[in-house]
Design a protein around this motif. Sequence first.
Motif, PDB file in Angstrom:
ATOM      1  N   PRO A 287      -7.288  -3.036  -2.150  1.00  7.52           N
ATOM      2  CA  PRO A 287      -7.769  -4.399  -1.848  1.00  7.52           C
ATOM      3  C   PRO A 287      -7.668  -5.339  -3.035  1.00  7.52           C
ATOM      4  O   PRO A 287      -7.500  -6.533  -2.873  1.00  7.52           O
ATOM      5  CB  PRO A 287      -9.229  -4.169  -1.430  1.00  7.52           C
ATOM      6  CG  PRO A 287      -9.616  -2.889  -2.115  1.00  7.52           C
ATOM      7  CD  PRO A 287      -8.380  -2.041  -2.176  1.00  7.52           C
ATOM      8  N   VAL A 288      -7.794  -4.805  -4.263  1.00  8.68           N
ATOM      9  CA  VAL A 288      -7.680  -5.601  -5.490  1.00  8.68           C
ATOM     10  C   VAL A 288      -6.858  -4.809  -6.487  1.00  8.68           C
ATOM     11  O   VAL A 288      -6.600  -3.611  -6.300  1.00  8.68           O
ATOM     12  CB  VAL A 288      -9.071  -5.938  -6.085  1.00  8.68           C
ATOM     13  CG1 VAL A 288      -9.870  -6.829  -5.152  1.00  8.68           C
ATOM     14  CG2 VAL A 288      -9.852  -4.665  -6.377  1.00  8.68           C
ATOM     15  N   ALA A 289      -6.433  -5.470  -7.566  1.00 15.27           N
ATOM     16  CA  ALA A 289      -5.651  -4.786  -8.589  1.00 15.27           C
ATOM     17  C   ALA A 289      -6.480  -3.677  -9.238  1.00 15.27           C
ATOM     18  O   ALA A 289      -7.628  -3.901  -9.621  1.00 15.27           O
ATOM     19  CB  ALA A 289      -5.188  -5.793  -9.640  1.00 15.27           C
ATOM     20  N   ARG A 290      -5.886  -2.492  -9.341  1.00 10.32           N
ATOM     21  CA  ARG A 290      -6.583  -1.350  -9.918  1.00 10.32           C
ATOM     22  C   ARG A 290      -5.656  -0.586 -10.845  1.00 10.32           C
ATOM     23  O   ARG A 290      -4.453  -0.476 -10.566  1.00 10.32           O
ATOM     24  CB  ARG A 290      -7.106  -0.432  -8.814  1.00 10.32           C
ATOM     25  CG  ARG A 290      -8.284  -1.045  -8.051  1.00 10.32           C
ATOM     26  CD  ARG A 290      -8.773  -0.149  -6.939  1.00 10.32           C
ATOM     27  NE  ARG A 290      -9.906  -0.783  -6.245  1.00 10.32           N
ATOM     28  CZ  ARG A 290     -10.421  -0.313  -5.138  1.00 10.32           C
ATOM     29  NH1 ARG A 290      -9.941   0.787  -4.581  1.00 10.32           N
ATOM     30  NH2 ARG A 290     -11.452  -0.930  -4.571  1.00 10.32           N
TER      31      ARG A 290
ATOM     32  N   ALA B 274     -10.596  10.972  -6.277  1.00  3.68           N
ATOM     33  CA  ALA B 274      -9.405  10.405  -6.918  1.00  3.68           C
ATOM     34  C   ALA B 274      -8.143  10.874  -6.200  1.00  3.68           C
ATOM     35  O   ALA B 274      -8.126  11.906  -5.521  1.00  3.68           O
ATOM     36  CB  ALA B 274      -9.353  10.791  -8.392  1.00  3.68           C
ATOM     37  N   LEU B 275      -7.067  10.082  -6.359  1.00  4.07           N
ATOM     38  CA  LEU B 275      -5.771  10.389  -5.764  1.00  4.07           C
ATOM     39  C   LEU B 275      -4.689  10.317  -6.830  1.00  4.07           C
ATOM     40  O   LEU B 275      -4.775   9.527  -7.766  1.00  4.07           O
ATOM     41  CB  LEU B 275      -5.429   9.394  -4.642  1.00  4.07           C
ATOM     42  CG  LEU B 275      -6.265   9.437  -3.370  1.00  4.07           C
ATOM     43  CD1 LEU B 275      -5.877   8.277  -2.465  1.00  4.07           C
ATOM     44  CD2 LEU B 275      -6.070  10.761  -2.643  1.00  4.07           C
TER      45      LEU B 275
ATOM     46  N   GLY C 247     -12.328   1.328  -0.508  1.00  5.70           N
ATOM     47  CA  GLY C 247     -11.772   0.192   0.213  1.00  5.70           C
ATOM     48  C   GLY C 247     -10.276   0.212   0.396  1.00  5.70           C
ATOM     49  O   GLY C 247      -9.701  -0.792   0.815  1.00  5.70           O
ATOM     50  N   ILE C 248      -9.587   1.335   0.093  1.00  5.59           N
ATOM     51  CA  ILE C 248      -8.133   1.362   0.250  1.00  5.59           C
ATOM     52  C   ILE C 248      -7.787   1.351   1.731  1.00  5.59           C
ATOM     53  O   ILE C 248      -8.545   1.808   2.582  1.00  5.59           O
ATOM     54  CB  ILE C 248      -7.513   2.575  -0.458  1.00  5.59           C
ATOM     55  CG1 ILE C 248      -7.983   3.890   0.179  1.00  5.59           C
ATOM     56  CG2 ILE C 248      -7.794   2.558  -1.934  1.00  5.59           C
ATOM     57  CD1 ILE C 248      -7.271   5.108  -0.359  1.00  5.59           C
ATOM     58  N   GLN C 249      -6.610   0.820   2.040  1.00  9.68           N
ATOM     59  CA  GLN C 249      -6.122   0.725   3.420  1.00  9.68           C
ATOM     60  C   GLN C 249      -5.008   1.735   3.615  1.00  9.68           C
ATOM     61  O   GLN C 249      -3.995   1.697   2.937  1.00  9.68           O
ATOM     62  CB  GLN C 249      -5.629  -0.687   3.712  1.00  9.68           C
ATOM     63  CG  GLN C 249      -5.032  -0.848   5.108  1.00  9.68           C
ATOM     64  CD  GLN C 249      -4.428  -2.218   5.300  1.00  9.68           C
ATOM     65  OE1 GLN C 249      -4.494  -3.066   4.427  1.00  9.68           O
ATOM     66  NE2 GLN C 249      -3.810  -2.426   6.452  1.00  9.68           N
TER      67      GLN C 249
ATOM     68  N   TRP D 258       2.507  -1.274  -0.882  1.00  4.53           N
ATOM     69  CA  TRP D 258       2.248   0.073  -0.378  1.00  4.53           C
ATOM     70  C   TRP D 258       2.606   1.099  -1.439  1.00  4.53           C
ATOM     71  O   TRP D 258       3.656   1.028  -2.064  1.00  4.53           O
ATOM     72  CB  TRP D 258       3.054   0.329   0.889  1.00  4.53           C
ATOM     73  CG  TRP D 258       2.583  -0.451   2.072  1.00  4.53           C
ATOM     74  CD1 TRP D 258       3.155  -1.557   2.597  1.00  4.53           C
ATOM     75  CD2 TRP D 258       1.422  -0.186   2.867  1.00  4.53           C
ATOM     76  NE1 TRP D 258       2.436  -2.014   3.658  1.00  4.53           N
ATOM     77  CE2 TRP D 258       1.362  -1.184   3.870  1.00  4.53           C
ATOM     78  CE3 TRP D 258       0.436   0.787   2.843  1.00  4.53           C
ATOM     79  CZ2 TRP D 258       0.360  -1.236   4.816  1.00  4.53           C
ATOM     80  CZ3 TRP D 258      -0.564   0.746   3.797  1.00  4.53           C
ATOM     81  CH2 TRP D 258      -0.594  -0.265   4.777  1.00  4.53           C
ATOM     82  N   TYR D 259       1.705   2.063  -1.629  1.00  2.00           N
ATOM     83  CA  TYR D 259       1.916   3.164  -2.561  1.00  2.00           C
ATOM     84  C   TYR D 259       1.725   4.485  -1.819  1.00  2.00           C
ATOM     85  O   TYR D 259       1.053   4.547  -0.787  1.00  2.00           O
ATOM     86  CB  TYR D 259       0.932   3.070  -3.734  1.00  2.00           C
ATOM     87  CG  TYR D 259       1.043   1.780  -4.504  1.00  2.00           C
ATOM     88  CD1 TYR D 259       2.020   1.593  -5.464  1.00  2.00           C
ATOM     89  CD2 TYR D 259       0.170   0.720  -4.247  1.00  2.00           C
ATOM     90  CE1 TYR D 259       2.119   0.397  -6.159  1.00  2.00           C
ATOM     91  CE2 TYR D 259       0.266  -0.477  -4.931  1.00  2.00           C
ATOM     92  CZ  TYR D 259       1.250  -0.628  -5.890  1.00  2.00           C
ATOM     93  OH  TYR D 259       1.353  -1.809  -6.580  1.00  2.00           O
TER      94      TYR D 259
END
Length: 268
Positions: A212-215, A246-247, A264-266, A235-236
């Motif tokens: 949702p935001v820069a991370r 964590a991923l 909040g990731i999509q 998309w990642y």
Amino acid sequence: MNIRSLTRGDGVVIGAAALLFIASFLDFYSATGLDLPSVWDTDVYRLALPTIFLLGFIAAGLLVAARFQPEARKLAGLPLSAWGTVLAVAAAWSSLWSLITSPSGADLGAGCIIAFLATLALAGVAVAGAKIPALAGQLVPEPRPAAVPPYGAQPQPGAGYGYPGGQQPQPYGGTPQPAPPYGGTPTPAPGPQDTPAPAPAADFSPFWFAVPVARPLFAEDGSSSQIAELAPGTWYLAVEQRGPSALVAQTQDGRRGVLNDTSGIQRG
């Protein structure tokens, strides 16, 4: 800095700033028999330069810079986008008054008219750009991600030439097998291919996701060094689960790292 974070509205902001820069070198007012200078001549135009052009340049810079900064970063308690919106509206208001209050005996110059149009576009995008779908889309479209096979699945080889009557391709380094008689069952030759492959872990499947935001994306060795920044709207590929939340993510250019904040990731 990821250019894919910019929207079409940001493209309009950049274009308006470029148009405003060009207008600053044109005649702001014109009069018959007089060669009036541009706004950079502060002896003639003492207010137009700081209240219209400089405010417009600063507003455009703040609006674009807000795309590359975390939402929590603020200036004097307000986000950068809020400051940019206020300054853009102030520049448009000053430009409007320069049209209304032109000196007697002077006509509006090209610089004055173009500056008003540029600041008007700048203020319009700053105020309502996020609410217009045509301006909220990505400036540089993201290529659609390719279909991801299930975790551990191998691509199915195609049939050999002349299938079904042709000979099937042999694995590299394997022993060729003679073709069985018609209706017979081939006898597999002993070899490494008879050894069952270890079953992959079935508790995780790769998936596409967007933040949702820069991370930040950190190195896989567990150090605090940042190797990339994930931008919203891109998309990642999540390739591995690391710990409870964590991923391990892979960027478009093939870099891999650990995303610690997955809230909040999509999922794609």
